[in-house]
Structure formats: C-alpha cells, structure tokens
Design an enzyme around this catalytic site. Structure first.
Site, short mmCIF file in Angstrom:
data_model
loop_
_atom_site.label_atom_id
_atom_site.label_comp_id
_atom_site.label_asym_id
_atom_site.label_seq_id
_atom_site.Cartn_x
_atom_site.Cartn_y
_atom_site.Cartn_z
NE ARG A 1 -4.82 -1.53 3.04
CZ ARG A 1 -5.97 -1.29 2.06
NH1 ARG A 1 -6.91 -0.72 2.33
NH2 ARG A 1 -5.57 -2.26 0.94
CG ASP B 1 -1.81 -1.14 1.20
OD1 ASP B 1 -2.45 -1.37 0.17
OD2 ASP B 1 -2.37 -1.71 2.27
CG ASP C 1 -4.96 2.53 5.14
OD1 ASP C 1 -5.77 3.48 4.73
OD2 ASP C 1 -4.06 2.25 4.12
CE1 TYR D 1 3.05 -6.73 4.64
CE2 TYR D 1 2.51 -9.00 5.21
CZ TYR D 1 2.85 -7.71 4.36
OH TYR D 1 2.51 -7.89 2.92
#
Length: 268
Positions: A187, A49, A91, A77
């Site tokens: 997300r 993203d 987000d 992550y």
C-alpha cells in the site's frame, strides 16, 4: 497423523475481508474443539491486510517458535493500482480523499520511475493504517480514531518490480508484480509510486502469490483447512506432551554425554 500440540504448518489462500487474526482465531477454535482443550497455540507468519488475498502461513503448537524464520522469506505480490486518487489507508479500506491529474503519465515514465526509484534498496515510511506500534499501540487503531501517526522510515529491498498490465492512456490503472523483502507495505509502495509520478495512487487489490518457496498453488482454502482439521486423525494433547518430554530427556542425556566426553579430552 496431525500433531497440533507439537506443531503443524499450514498454508492457506486467505479470503478477502478477513483479517489475519480472524483466520488464526477460526483455526484455533476448530483445534480447541477437536482436541478438547481450552487453549492451543496458533499464530501466523506475515500479516495480510483484510482486503488482500493469497499465501498466509498458519503455525500451531511448539512450531510457533519458527514464525520469525518462516516470515523472513522473500515475498511476491500482484498489486492492482489506481492512479490519480489517494485514500488515507492507501487502499480501498477508506474513501478517496484527494484526486490528481494523471494525463501526463506515460508507460515510459512508469518504467523509468520503477527502475530508478523502486528497484533494489529503498526507504519506505509504513502506512498509518498498519500494525506498526506507536507508544505500544498498533498505529491503525490510532489512525482510525483520527489521530496523527508519525512512523519512521524503514530500509527495504525490492528485488523485482514489473508492469504486467497498463490501462494508460485510456484508464489510470496498473497491475504490478513485485518481489520484495519482509516488511514491505505494498500500500505504501503504491502511495510512493503515485507521488513519484507527480500524481497520486492507491491500491485497489492485492494478492500475495509467494512466501519463500511456498506459492499460492500450494495453499488450501480456509474452509477446506477447517473441514480437514475437524475430521483428521490427531495426536491427543497428553500423548503429544509425553512424547515431547521424552525427546527432551533423550536430548539432555546426549548433551550430558557429549559434555562428559569433551571434559575427558581436556583432562587427558
């Protein structure tokens, strides 16, 4: 010597604010100028993203055929989550649209929910603000126009999920380390964790620290890569194509030889 036409694989630490396509476009522009060609194949393995940072693999030339293989690796992550608030994009790309009570959430509750509901095989509905296709169009384009987007749930695997930092009870913040399969939307994971905690949540920052065996420590910045490509020795396109054709001729002759030997054995 680099050979972008035959194919190179680069690992960059994607900067915040840039789309994965924008990174590809910049690398392609440098290579076109450097090689003196109108087109050169450049792609990426695994979208990040715009607000996310971390490992993004860039592939050129004939090695773009390896993209599916490269992006299939397990990913790690570091996700920063804020509880008690939601946004349409899950987000900080969009503004907060709802707030929720969070004072009932405890560290023990978080640990239990993560272990029971977000470890192993899970079902996840991708975000409306994603590249998933709806009627041939990316869902995010429809979502940004205010259209309702219905996406089907997908089965994913969360190998590991752990709390690295917890701001509770003073602050409704979490920092999570997540190791997961291809196709996981962090997300959406933040959204689902918020709902499981009887509240809301959204992602405030995301960093991809590993894809397969490649960690962020193995990556270079986008600026450094482009600077390197601008001066590095490279095989020119005509030579690269001639070498590829010669390799194909040799491979074809070897296959023909093996087929002839196989027929000879059958006929004996």
């Amino acid at each position: 010597m680099l050979n972008p036409i035959e194919g190179e694989i680069f690992h960059i630490d994607k900067p915040p604010g840039a789309t994965s396509f924008a990174v590809v476009k910049r690398v392609r522009g440098v290579l076109r100028s450097r090689l003196g060609v109108k087109t050169v194949k450049v792609g990426h393995a695994g979208t990040l993203d715009p607000l996310a940072t971390g490992v993004l693999t860039i592939v050129t030339g004939h090695k773009t055929k390896l993209i599916e293989q490269l992006q299939a690796g397990v990913k790690e992550y570091i996700a920063h989550v804020k509880l008690g608030e939601t946004t349409p994009s899950y987000d900080m790309e969009t503004d907060v649209d709802a707030t929720f009570e969070w004072s009932h959430i405890t560290r023990e509750m978080i640990d239990r929910v993560l272990a029971e509901r977000f470890t192993g095989e899970i079902s996840q509905v991708p975000p409306s603000f994603s590249a998933c296709k709806v009627g041939g169009k990316p869902a995010y384009k429809l979502a940004r126009k205010g259209n309702d987007v219905a996406l089907s749930a997908k089965t994913l695997v969360i190998d590991e999920i752990e709390v690295m930092e917890c701001g509770l009870p003073a602050e409704p913040t979490l920092t999570l380390r997540i190791v997961c399969s291809k196709g996981t939307y962090i997300r959406a994971l933040a959204r689902d964790i918020g709902e499981a905690l009887l509240s809301g949540a959204h992602l405030t920052a995301l960093r991809r620290t590993r894809v397969g065996d490649t960690t962020v420590e193995h990556c270079e910045t986008l600026d450094d890569l482009c600077a390197r490509l601008a001066i590095a020795p490279m095989v020119d396109p005509d030579t690269a194509e001639a070498e590829r054709l010669e390799r194909e001729r040799i491979a074809n002759r070897e296959r023909a030889k093996q087929q002839k030997q196989a027929r000879h054995k059958r006929d004996r």
